[in-house]
Design an enzyme around this catalytic site. Structure first.
Site, PDB file in Angstrom:
ATOM      1  N   GLU A 282       0.850  -1.191   0.000  1.00  0.00           N
ATOM      2  CA  GLU A 282       0.000   0.000   0.000  1.00  0.00           C
ATOM      3  C   GLU A 282       0.883   1.237   0.000  1.00  0.00           C
ATOM      4  O   GLU A 282       1.889   1.279   0.679  1.00  0.00           O
ATOM      5  CB  GLU A 282      -0.871  -0.057   1.265  1.00  0.00           C
ATOM      6  CG  GLU A 282      -1.940   0.982   1.315  1.00  0.00           C
ATOM      7  CD  GLU A 282      -2.687   1.066   0.015  1.00  0.00           C
ATOM      8  OE1 GLU A 282      -3.436   0.153  -0.307  1.00  0.00           O
ATOM      9  OE2 GLU A 282      -2.521   2.078  -0.712  1.00  0.00           O
TER      10      GLU A 282
ATOM     11  N   LEU B 166      -0.568   4.460   0.413  1.00  0.00           N
ATOM     12  CA  LEU B 166      -1.367   5.610   0.830  1.00  0.00           C
ATOM     13  C   LEU B 166      -0.693   6.398   1.948  1.00  0.00           C
ATOM     14  O   LEU B 166       0.060   5.851   2.756  1.00  0.00           O
ATOM     15  CB  LEU B 166      -2.772   5.173   1.242  1.00  0.00           C
ATOM     16  CG  LEU B 166      -2.958   4.063   2.255  1.00  0.00           C
ATOM     17  CD1 LEU B 166      -2.887   4.598   3.666  1.00  0.00           C
ATOM     18  CD2 LEU B 166      -4.298   3.404   2.017  1.00  0.00           C
TER      19      LEU B 166
ATOM     20  N   PHE C  40       8.708  15.906  -1.906  1.00  0.00           N
ATOM     21  CA  PHE C  40       9.575  15.393  -0.834  1.00  0.00           C
ATOM     22  C   PHE C  40      10.938  16.062  -0.814  1.00  0.00           C
ATOM     23  O   PHE C  40      11.952  15.459  -0.497  1.00  0.00           O
ATOM     24  CB  PHE C  40       9.654  13.854  -0.883  1.00  0.00           C
ATOM     25  CG  PHE C  40       8.385  13.249  -0.352  1.00  0.00           C
ATOM     26  CD1 PHE C  40       7.214  13.312  -1.083  1.00  0.00           C
ATOM     27  CD2 PHE C  40       8.339  12.682   0.910  1.00  0.00           C
ATOM     28  CE1 PHE C  40       6.018  12.827  -0.578  1.00  0.00           C
ATOM     29  CE2 PHE C  40       7.143  12.186   1.430  1.00  0.00           C
ATOM     30  CZ  PHE C  40       5.993  12.259   0.678  1.00  0.00           C
TER      31      PHE C  40
ATOM     32  N   ALA D 115      12.614  20.955   3.207  1.00  0.00           N
ATOM     33  CA  ALA D 115      13.471  20.835   4.391  1.00  0.00           C
ATOM     34  C   ALA D 115      12.630  21.091   5.630  1.00  0.00           C
ATOM     35  O   ALA D 115      11.646  21.828   5.591  1.00  0.00           O
ATOM     36  CB  ALA D 115      14.605  21.843   4.300  1.00  0.00           C
TER      37      ALA D 115
ATOM     38  N   CYS E 145       5.642   5.183   9.400  1.00  0.00           N
ATOM     39  CA  CYS E 145       6.182   4.421   8.264  1.00  0.00           C
ATOM     40  C   CYS E 145       7.655   4.692   7.976  1.00  0.00           C
ATOM     41  O   CYS E 145       8.468   3.779   8.044  1.00  0.00           O
ATOM     42  CB  CYS E 145       5.351   4.709   7.022  1.00  0.00           C
ATOM     43  SG  CYS E 145       3.610   4.396   7.283  1.00  0.00           S
TER      44      CYS E 145
ATOM     45  N   LYS F 103      10.331   3.658  10.654  1.00  0.00           N
ATOM     46  CA  LYS F 103      10.280   2.209  10.884  1.00  0.00           C
ATOM     47  C   LYS F 103      10.735   1.426   9.647  1.00  0.00           C
ATOM     48  O   LYS F 103      11.543   0.505   9.740  1.00  0.00           O
ATOM     49  CB  LYS F 103       8.836   1.855  11.262  1.00  0.00           C
ATOM     50  CG  LYS F 103       8.412   0.436  11.069  1.00  0.00           C
ATOM     51  CD  LYS F 103       7.017   0.228  11.618  1.00  0.00           C
ATOM     52  CE  LYS F 103       5.940  -0.050  10.659  1.00  0.00           C
ATOM     53  NZ  LYS F 103       5.825  -0.952   9.660  1.00  0.00           N
TER      54      LYS F 103
HETATM   55  C1  UGA Z   1       4.362   7.481   3.784  1.00  0.00           C
HETATM   56  C2  UGA Z   1       4.436   7.424   2.247  1.00  0.00           C
HETATM   57  O1  UGA Z   1       4.390   8.721   1.690  1.00  0.00           O
HETATM   58  C3  UGA Z   1       3.277   6.586   1.686  1.00  0.00           C
HETATM   59  O2  UGA Z   1       3.422   6.442   0.288  1.00  0.00           O
HETATM   60  C4  UGA Z   1       3.303   5.201   2.349  1.00  0.00           C
HETATM   61  O3  UGA Z   1       2.224   4.386   1.916  1.00  0.00           O
HETATM   62  C5  UGA Z   1       3.216   5.358   3.855  1.00  0.00           C
HETATM   63  O4  UGA Z   1       4.331   6.152   4.315  1.00  0.00           O
HETATM   64  C6  UGA Z   1       3.255   3.977   4.476  1.00  0.00           C
HETATM   65  O5  UGA Z   1       4.264   3.280   4.296  1.00  0.00           O
HETATM   66  O6  UGA Z   1       2.245   3.530   5.043  1.00  0.00           O
HETATM   67  P1  UGA Z   1       2.972   8.951   5.551  1.00  0.00           P
HETATM   68  O7  UGA Z   1       3.872   8.365   6.590  1.00  0.00           O
HETATM   69  O8  UGA Z   1       1.508   8.981   5.792  1.00  0.00           O
HETATM   70  O9  UGA Z   1       3.182   8.202   4.140  1.00  0.00           O
HETATM   71  O10 UGA Z   1       3.418  10.463   5.384  1.00  0.00           O
HETATM   72  P2  UGA Z   1       4.190  11.377   4.315  1.00  0.00           P
HETATM   73  O11 UGA Z   1       3.246  12.349   3.759  1.00  0.00           O
HETATM   74  O12 UGA Z   1       4.960  10.560   3.368  1.00  0.00           O
HETATM   75  O13 UGA Z   1       5.194  12.162   5.295  1.00  0.00           O
HETATM   76  C7  UGA Z   1       6.172  11.476   6.068  1.00  0.00           C
HETATM   77  C8  UGA Z   1       7.033  12.433   6.834  1.00  0.00           C
HETATM   78  O14 UGA Z   1       7.926  13.130   5.978  1.00  0.00           O
HETATM   79  C9  UGA Z   1       6.276  13.544   7.584  1.00  0.00           C
HETATM   80  O15 UGA Z   1       6.820  13.685   8.884  1.00  0.00           O
HETATM   81  C10 UGA Z   1       6.514  14.782   6.764  1.00  0.00           C
HETATM   82  O16 UGA Z   1       6.471  15.956   7.533  1.00  0.00           O
HETATM   83  C11 UGA Z   1       7.907  14.510   6.241  1.00  0.00           C
HETATM   84  N1  UGA Z   1       8.217  15.233   4.990  1.00  0.00           N
HETATM   85  C12 UGA Z   1       7.559  14.954   3.849  1.00  0.00           C
HETATM   86  C13 UGA Z   1       9.219  16.209   4.984  1.00  0.00           C
HETATM   87  O17 UGA Z   1       9.860  16.496   6.018  1.00  0.00           O
HETATM   88  N2  UGA Z   1       9.510  16.846   3.806  1.00  0.00           N
HETATM   89  C14 UGA Z   1       8.861  16.567   2.651  1.00  0.00           C
HETATM   90  O18 UGA Z   1       9.189  17.190   1.615  1.00  0.00           O
HETATM   91  C15 UGA Z   1       7.859  15.601   2.671  1.00  0.00           C
END
Ligand code: UGA
Length: 432
Positions: free
Chosen positions: A151, A153, A249, A252, A260, A263
């Site tokens: 997945e 999402l 992504f 900064a 996710c 881990k």
């Molecule tokens: C992430 C992945 O994006 C999903 O595709 C995946 O399915 C999911 O993990 C999973 O394995 O279940 P999620 O953890 O919900 O999704 O959140 P993200 O939107 O990816 O953000 C993750 C972290 O990265 C957040 O703390 C966010 O603040 C940080 N982030 C994201 C940044 O610091 N900079 C960015 O440019 C983007």
């Protein structure tokens, strides 16, 4: 189709509700009675935009049912999605006892052909273990297939991500399993990548690790920007507009959190090492992410001098906006450190207050109703989560109520020039 989903956590519930909405009949099974009772009443244990409506709608249409009887749920469908948790162990590896238990339950209850689909994030070769376990414990001599269908999402946009995926990944070993899964995903009208089970398992770990790498890369670059007075947001734009890189992504900040990335990154490092490859690149990604919090602490000390006895306003607790999830949220870690150093914390988050209260059972935290209450008499504001509602701030009002006009912008949400012109002392991430 008739589908059973075992595990009604985040992924299981969203998957179940979405498959039901696509017209399938879905049984969501979980051995947590309290959770199933709640879901049966139409109450959703997690905060996810649109999920409650989707569950209610499909429940009302009779396409979505909840049960604690995992064995019966297994017998009642041909396709079984395994969505149980795979939490991290102390050493970073994934704890697969939940997957093993479900495999045994399925083995002991199946009475006809079953397609068992791993949807939980698991290390490569878990599919082999699932097959082996089912073969050892099955009580009826029926055929079965195992498949991997990871997945992708994101929390906060889970339904949209499920319904409009960039791709669907299917790892299968038989034509029959491939055909069933392709038919199930056909209504989404998207590119379907068909590969081996091991290939699909690797795709999931590698995707999350790659995205984490992008974030740590830009965070590393942000440190160089800070040293020379460049602005990382325009540097990221300049890099990201190259379509081979893209701008996603590359924001900064104070580091990635959630259930996710931290881990899965550790689990991928662990399984690689177990297989004989030292994935030092990913170890560095993890180290840079941890370092972002050390750097934030240094910034606070640079702007307010001694942290002891300072009143610090924390805006945001969730690991990202639009969720109440605080698992591995940088804010929680930073608050613990600040309290340890003797600061008094005043905090507000639009969704994650309740969960944080349960998590942060420490003295010295005042739980406030909005950002202004947090900031009343504070020596410093730290923005931790870029909630939409934090974008519009009455800066004049804020300046009047703060004891010291100090803003540490952990997500580069605000305009440094504007704030400095108003007399604030500002520090962002990779821009001064
Ligand atoms: C992430 C992945 O994006 C999903 O595709 C995946 O399915 C999911 O993990 C999973 O394995 O279940 P999620 O953890 O919900 O999704 O959140 P993200 O939107 O990816 O953000 C993750 C972290 O990265 C957040 O703390 C966010 O603040 C940080 N982030 C994201 C940044 O610091 N900079 C960015 O440019 C983007």
């Amino acid at each position: 189709m008739k589908i059973t989903i075992i595990g009604s956590g985040y992924v299981g519930l969203v998957t179940g509700a979405c498959f039901a909405d696509l017209g399938n009949t879905v049984i969501c099974a979980d051995n947590d009675e309290k959770k199933i009772d709640m879901l049966g009443r139409g109450e959703i244990p997690i905060y996810e935009p649109g999920l409650e409506e989707l569950v209610k709608k499909n429940k009302a249409k009779g396409r979505l049912v909840f049960t604690t009887d995992v064995k019966k749920a297994t017998r009642d469908s041909t396709v079984i999605f395994v969505c149980v948790g795979t939490p991290p162990r102390e050493d970073g590896s994934a704890d697969l006892t939940g997957i093993e238990k479900v495999s045994r339950t399925v083995a002991e209850s199946m009475d006809a052909y079953k397609l068992i689909v791993e949807k939980s994030t698991v290390p490569v070769e878990t599919g082999e273990w699932v097959k082996d376990t089912i073969n050892r414990f099955k009580t009826n001599d029926c055929d079965f297939d195992v498949a991997s269908n990871p997945e992708f999402l994101r929390e906060g946009s889970a339904i949209k991500d499920f319904m409009n995926p960039d791709r669907v990944v299917i790892g299968v070993e038989s034509e029959k399993a491939g055909e069933i899964l392709k038919a199930l995903y056909e209504p989404l009208n998207t590119k379907i990548v068909v590969t081996s089970i091991k290939g699909a398992e690797i795709i999931k770990h590698a995707s999350n690790s790659f995205l984490a790498t992008k974030i740590s890369f830009i965070n590393a670059v942000s440190n160089i920007c800070e040293k020379v007075g460049a602005d990382v947001t325009s540097v990221a734009e300049g890099i990201g507009l190259d379509r081979r890189i893209n701008t996603h992504f590359l924001k900064a900040g104070i580091g990635f959190g959630g259930s996710c990335f931290p881990k899965d990154l550790k689990a991928f490092i662990h399984i690689s090492e177990k297989l004989g490859y030292k994935f030092d690149l990913l170890k560095e990604v993890d180290r840079i992410n941890e370092m972002q919090k050390d750097l934030l602490m240094e910034k606070i000390a640079r702007l307010v001098w001694n942290i002891r006895d300072k009143e610090i306003a924390v805006w945001g607790l969730a690991f990202k906006p639009d969720t109440d999830d605080i698992r591995s949220a940088p804010a929680i870690d930073v608050i613990r450190r600040l309290v340890k150093e003797g600061a008094r914390i005043r905090v507000f988050d639009p969704a994650a207050m309740e969960r944080s209260m349960e998590e942060l059972k420490v003295e010295g935290i005042k739980w406030c109703k909005d950002i202004y209450e947090t900031s009343d008499g504070a020596d410093c504001v730290i923005l931790m989560t870029e909630w939409n509602e934090f974008k519009e701030v009455d800066w004049d009002k804020l300046k009047k109520i703060l004891r010291q006009p100090v803003i540490i912008d952990g997500r580069n949400l605000y305009d440094p020039g504007k704030l400095k012109a108003m007399g604030f002392r500002y520090a962002g991430i990779g821009r001064n």
